[in-house]
Scaffold this active site. Structure first.
Site, PDB file in Angstrom:
ATOM      1  CB  ALA A  33      -1.237  -0.033   1.454  1.00 50.97           C
ATOM      2  CD  GLU A  34       2.786   0.357   3.530  1.00 51.16           C
ATOM      3  OE1 GLU A  34       3.116  -0.544   2.602  1.00 51.16           O
ATOM      4  OE2 GLU A  34       2.066   0.138   4.489  1.00 51.16           O
ATOM      5  CG  ASN A  36      -0.030   0.236  -4.302  1.00 50.90           C
ATOM      6  OD1 ASN A  36       1.134  -0.498  -5.009  1.00 50.90           O
ATOM      7  ND2 ASN A  36      -1.037  -0.694  -4.007  1.00 50.90           N
ATOM      8  NE  ARG A 166      -4.370  -4.559   3.154  1.00 54.62           N
ATOM      9  CZ  ARG A 166      -4.853  -3.935   2.543  1.00 54.62           C
ATOM     10  NH1 ARG A 166      -6.176  -3.337   3.116  1.00 54.62           N
ATOM     11  NH2 ARG A 166      -4.696  -2.910   1.605  1.00 54.62           N
ATOM     12  CE  LYS A 224      -9.975   4.005   1.659  1.00 50.79           C
ATOM     13  NZ  LYS A 224      -8.546   3.363   1.700  1.00 50.79           N
ATOM     14  N   GLY A 229     -18.122   7.076  -3.450  1.00 52.49           N
ATOM     15  CA  GLY A 229     -17.627   8.377  -3.705  1.00 52.49           C
ATOM     16  C   GLY A 229     -16.292   8.625  -2.187  1.00 52.49           C
ATOM     17  CB  ALA A 254      -9.577   1.048  -5.622  1.00 54.98           C
ATOM     18  CG  ASP A 256      -3.064   2.055  -1.955  1.00 56.53           C
ATOM     19  OD1 ASP A 256      -3.383   1.775  -0.858  1.00 56.53           O
ATOM     20  OD2 ASP A 256      -2.857   0.286  -2.160  1.00 56.53           O
ATOM     21  CG  ASP A 292      -1.665  -3.555  -5.581  1.00 56.72           C
ATOM     22  OD1 ASP A 292      -2.155  -4.178  -6.583  1.00 56.72           O
ATOM     23  OD2 ASP A 292      -0.810  -3.106  -5.037  1.00 56.72           O
TER      24      ASP A 292
HETATM   25  O1  KDG Z   1      -3.978  -2.362  -1.134  1.00 58.40           O
HETATM   26  C1  KDG Z   1      -3.077  -2.400  -2.353  1.00 58.40           C
HETATM   27  C2  KDG Z   1      -2.529  -3.029  -1.179  1.00 58.40           C
HETATM   28  O2  KDG Z   1      -3.370  -4.306   0.224  1.00 58.40           O
HETATM   29  C3  KDG Z   1      -0.853  -4.588  -1.721  1.00 58.40           C
HETATM   30  O3  KDG Z   1      -0.162  -3.577  -2.120  1.00 58.40           O
HETATM   31  C4  KDG Z   1      -0.097  -5.407  -0.390  1.00 58.40           C
HETATM   32  O4  KDG Z   1       0.360  -4.090   0.811  1.00 58.40           O
HETATM   33  C5  KDG Z   1      -0.214  -4.937   0.426  1.00 58.40           C
HETATM   34  C6  KDG Z   1      -1.059  -5.681   1.873  1.00 58.40           C
HETATM   35  O5  KDG Z   1      -0.870  -5.994   2.847  1.00 58.40           O
HETATM   36  O6  KDG Z   1      -2.180  -5.818   1.879  1.00 58.40           O
END
Ligand code: KDG
Length: 310
Positions: A33-34, A36, A166, A224, A229, A254, A256, A292
């Site tokens: 994510a970071e 990205n 997550r 989000k 939107g 999306a 990110d 991504d």
């Molecule tokens: O936001 C997308 C991410 O989920 C992916 O690139 C992987 O960073 C990630 C994760 O830990 O899930």
């Protein structure tokens, strides 16, 4: 100093076009994510740095090479001589169902510690972007994120906490215990509607969470809403901006992209409406392209979706 510094784990992502259990070809990508967000901002021309730990092998080299190629600074990255790269398998189980499986326990990235972030934080940044993924990786990663947030906010850097829960990494209770204290250092909190109570009490209503975040010093909360939107809460009130209607082919990344768009607008000094519009525009590029971050826009591309703008 850079415009934006982000801290986290970049994974090597292996993508299967069908169910993983039946095998077939995998394609190799950088995920995280970071990173990205860092790529999203670099594409828009901002000076951006990513910090983390990579493995001392071809996979670590691959991650750095991809980030460098996208214009993300990686000079603060630590190479870990002992630990392997974190991997992520992503399967298109069906057209509507994408599943992720991590192999990241004990990875180089998860061994992040305060020593890895000390120098980059000392160099300074206008914005520090942190996610709720990194504190889930290990105790030392959680300490590093907390130290970075506290130190950066004390020196006047704007701290953004992008919740990104997550479920494969920790429980909601564990996430809440780690992320709620982090919000005391943040000016900006970004969360999807179902993540909001991870920075407050379980089941807390949006208005309650927003009021309590404001009391802790958070200026802006972006909720989000996916295809609906975004709702932005600021000291001036509440704004809703619709998503840009596009054909969704891959929603991973999306959020990110959305964050990158908002932060780009913030760095450019745009007003709230224009920041939100840039956020939903960059998010629309991400959902309507595969990967991504591969489809993220450059500055000149932003106007391509203008006719769709709200
Ligand atoms: O936001 C997308 C991410 O989920 C992916 O690139 C992987 O960073 C990630 C994760 O830990 O899930």
């Amino acid at each position: 100093a850079v415009d934006l510094l982000t801290v986290g784990e970049s994974l090597v992502s292996l993508r299967a076009a069908g169910p993983l259990a039946v095998g077939g070809a995998l394609t190799m990508h950088v995920a995280g994510a970071e990173s990205n967000v860092a790529i999203g901002l670099a594409r828009l021309g901002h000076r951006t740095a990513w910090v983390g730990r990579v493995s001392d092998d071809e996979l670590g080299e691959y991650v750095l090479r991809q980030l460098r190629a996208e214009g993300v600074r990686v000079d603060g990255v630590t190479t870990d001589p002992e630990r392997p790269a974190g991997l992520m398998f992503l399967e298109r189980r069906t057209a509507d169902l994408t599943r992720v499986r991590y192999h990241r326990a004990g990875s180089a990235g998860s061994a992040l510690g305060v020593e890895d972030v000390r120098a980059p934080i000392a160099e300074g940044a206008r914005v520090l972007h942190l996610t709720g993924i990194t504190p889930a990786l290990s105790d030392s990663a959680r300490e590093a994120v907390t130290w970075a947030a506290e130190t950066a906010s004390r020196s006047g850097t704007l701290v953004c906490l992008d919740v990104n829960y997550r479920a494969r990494l920790w429980t909601r209770e564990e996430a809440r215990a780690a992320l709620t204290p982090l919000t005391t250092y943040a000016s900006l909190v970004i969360a999807s509607a179902d993540e909001l109570d991870l920075v407050d009490e379980p089941g807390a209503a949006e208005s309650t969470v927003v009021a309590r975040l404001a009391a802790r010093g958070v200026d802006t909360v972006l909720v989000k809403l996916g295809a609906d939107g975004v709702r932005a809460h600021t000291r001036e009130g509440v704004r809703h901006v619709a998503a840009v209607p596009v054909t969704a082919v891959d929603t991973v990344g999306a959020g990110d992209a959305f964050s990158a768009g908002y932060l780009s607008g913030l760095l450019d000094g745009l007003d709230l409406d224009d920041r939100l519009r840039r956020a939903v525009t960059v998010g629309a590029f991400a959902v309507s392209s595969h990967g991504d971050w591969e489809g993220l826009p450059r500055r000149a591309d932003l106007s391509l979706l203008d006719e769709h703008e709200t």
